[in-house]
Design an enzyme around this catalytic site. Sequence first.
Site, mmCIF file in Angstrom:
data_model
loop_
_atom_site.group_PDB
_atom_site.id
_atom_site.type_symbol
_atom_site.label_atom_id
_atom_site.label_comp_id
_atom_site.label_asym_id
_atom_site.label_seq_id
_atom_site.Cartn_x
_atom_site.Cartn_y
_atom_site.Cartn_z
ATOM 1 N N LYS A 82 0.774 3.929 -3.105
ATOM 2 C CA LYS A 82 0.325 5.306 -2.875
ATOM 3 C C LYS A 82 1.450 6.305 -3.154
ATOM 4 O O LYS A 82 1.219 7.390 -3.677
ATOM 5 C CB LYS A 82 -0.207 5.464 -1.446
ATOM 6 N N TYR B 279 0.842 -1.213 0.000
ATOM 7 C CA TYR B 279 0.000 0.000 0.000
ATOM 8 C C TYR B 279 0.870 1.254 0.000
ATOM 9 O O TYR B 279 0.644 2.191 -0.780
ATOM 10 C CB TYR B 279 -0.900 -0.052 1.238
ATOM 11 N N VAL C 38 -9.787 8.297 7.927
ATOM 12 C CA VAL C 38 -11.111 8.823 7.617
ATOM 13 C C VAL C 38 -12.149 7.860 8.176
ATOM 14 O O VAL C 38 -12.043 6.643 7.975
ATOM 15 C CB VAL C 38 -11.309 8.952 6.089
HETATM 16 P P1 NAD Z 1 -13.762 1.628 0.808
HETATM 17 O O1 NAD Z 1 -13.340 0.208 0.855
HETATM 18 O O2 NAD Z 1 -14.916 2.087 1.636
HETATM 19 O O3 NAD Z 1 -14.020 2.057 -0.703
HETATM 20 C C1 NAD Z 1 -13.201 1.623 -1.739
HETATM 21 C C2 NAD Z 1 -14.100 1.235 -2.886
HETATM 22 O O4 NAD Z 1 -13.268 0.821 -3.986
HETATM 23 C C3 NAD Z 1 -15.021 0.050 -2.550
HETATM 24 O O5 NAD Z 1 -16.362 0.365 -2.879
HETATM 25 C C4 NAD Z 1 -14.478 -1.074 -3.417
HETATM 26 O O6 NAD Z 1 -15.477 -1.990 -3.847
HETATM 27 C C5 NAD Z 1 -13.882 -0.297 -4.565
HETATM 28 N N1 NAD Z 1 -12.905 -1.078 -5.320
HETATM 29 C C6 NAD Z 1 -11.962 -1.928 -4.832
HETATM 30 N N2 NAD Z 1 -11.286 -2.501 -5.836
HETATM 31 C C7 NAD Z 1 -11.803 -2.007 -6.991
HETATM 32 C C8 NAD Z 1 -11.525 -2.221 -8.368
HETATM 33 N N3 NAD Z 1 -10.589 -3.087 -8.759
HETATM 34 N N4 NAD Z 1 -12.251 -1.531 -9.289
HETATM 35 C C9 NAD Z 1 -13.223 -0.675 -8.911
HETATM 36 N N5 NAD Z 1 -13.537 -0.441 -7.615
HETATM 37 C C10 NAD Z 1 -12.838 -1.098 -6.664
HETATM 38 O O7 NAD Z 1 -12.453 2.456 1.184
HETATM 39 P P2 NAD Z 1 -12.222 4.007 1.485
HETATM 40 O O8 NAD Z 1 -11.655 4.065 2.844
HETATM 41 O O9 NAD Z 1 -13.376 4.842 1.128
HETATM 42 O O10 NAD Z 1 -11.024 4.269 0.473
HETATM 43 C C11 NAD Z 1 -11.134 5.048 -0.704
HETATM 44 C C12 NAD Z 1 -9.739 5.489 -1.083
HETATM 45 O O11 NAD Z 1 -9.219 6.298 -0.039
HETATM 46 C C13 NAD Z 1 -8.744 4.332 -1.261
HETATM 47 O O12 NAD Z 1 -7.892 4.616 -2.351
HETATM 48 C C14 NAD Z 1 -7.978 4.349 0.051
HETATM 49 O O13 NAD Z 1 -6.703 3.795 -0.090
HETATM 50 C C15 NAD Z 1 -7.943 5.823 0.336
HETATM 51 N N6 NAD Z 1 -7.697 6.208 1.722
HETATM 52 C C16 NAD Z 1 -8.552 5.836 2.709
HETATM 53 C C17 NAD Z 1 -8.296 6.256 4.028
HETATM 54 C C18 NAD Z 1 -9.233 5.911 5.167
HETATM 55 O O14 NAD Z 1 -8.891 6.161 6.314
HETATM 56 N N7 NAD Z 1 -10.409 5.379 4.921
HETATM 57 C C19 NAD Z 1 -7.172 7.032 4.301
HETATM 58 C C20 NAD Z 1 -6.319 7.393 3.248
HETATM 59 C C21 NAD Z 1 -6.593 6.975 1.969
#
Ligand code: NAD
Length: 277
Positions: free
Chosen positions: A180, A176, A209
């Site tokens: 990133k 990861y 988040v």
């Molecule tokens: P989440 O799991 O709630 O949402 C991610 C979505 O991406 C899901 O609906 C999943 O089905 C979809 N997905 C996964 N693989 C896929 C693919 N191959 N094609 C299409 N869709 C796909 O996660 P989130 O926390 O909302 O994360 C969203 C983004 O934010 C991610 O890139 C994550 O790395 C990043 N992020 C999240 C946090 C956090 O604390 N939640 C912090 C920093 C970065």
Amino acid sequence: ATRTLSSASTDPTQKEGIEMNVRVENRFDGKVAMVTGGVSGIGAAITERLLVEGAVVVAVDIDTDAVASFTKQHDSTRLQPRVLDVSDADATRTVIEEVVTEHGRLDLVVPNAGIAAPGNAADVTLDGWKAVLDVDLNGVFHTIRYALPHLAATHGSVVSTASISGLGGDYNLAAYNAAKGAVINLTRSVAVDFGKQGVRVNAIAPGPVLTPGLRQWLDARTDVRDLYEDHIPLGRTAEPSEIASVVAFLASNDASYITGVTLAVDGGLTAWTGQPH
Ligand code: NAD
């Protein structure tokens, strides 16, 4: 014309609920956006924010059930949900071409879909490593690559969801962190190559988040919740809407002279050296 977005934290475990009354202009009236991973967590909040501000939003996700339930909850003709696996280059190109054929333009892509696999460089499984790179880096690349000619036509923009894990390294997340970090430099690279064509390319680096996934983890690990409160200068995790508002800013003309930038949206977490206090 302006619309008011009201959002209050519904999480009673947050130290203080946040109250937001944001006046938003209709910055995306007549624009067409595509958000990947756009029906849950942060992506869902981004989709909702862009809808409120007037865009047609193509929200794509690999999870068929999540696409169906998000669609049920949102009664907007401007929401155009699609099932798509962004690690599949041909499928991603096809969806983008279909969107442009149907709507005549593409103004914004938000490569946001992401997954994680546990492990350091010695013990992450090879399948885990490959899966994370396939979605978190290649998926972002595919989305940007096939959108670029259309974004050049509209002087549009890209806002990718990276992470603070791409700015520093988090324990036991080697794949990861690597993916990133690569998204952050891909952002610079595309910004440099396509600036003269009027395309702006930026990313955000969220800290923790409070998505349903993180909420579940924090419910089980109150020690981590306490650590977050202590380590994050603002003393709390982010609401998804607080990430979405930054994406909307970077995508809008309010950010017309910003390109190649990754903006940390982390409550000050990466401003801290990590030294004990
Ligand atoms: P989440 O799991 O709630 O949402 C991610 C979505 O991406 C899901 O609906 C999943 O089905 C979809 N997905 C996964 N693989 C896929 C693919 N191959 N094609 C299409 N869709 C796909 O996660 P989130 O926390 O909302 O994360 C969203 C983004 O934010 C991610 O890139 C994550 O790395 C990043 N992020 C999240 C946090 C956090 O604390 N939640 C912090 C920093 C970065």
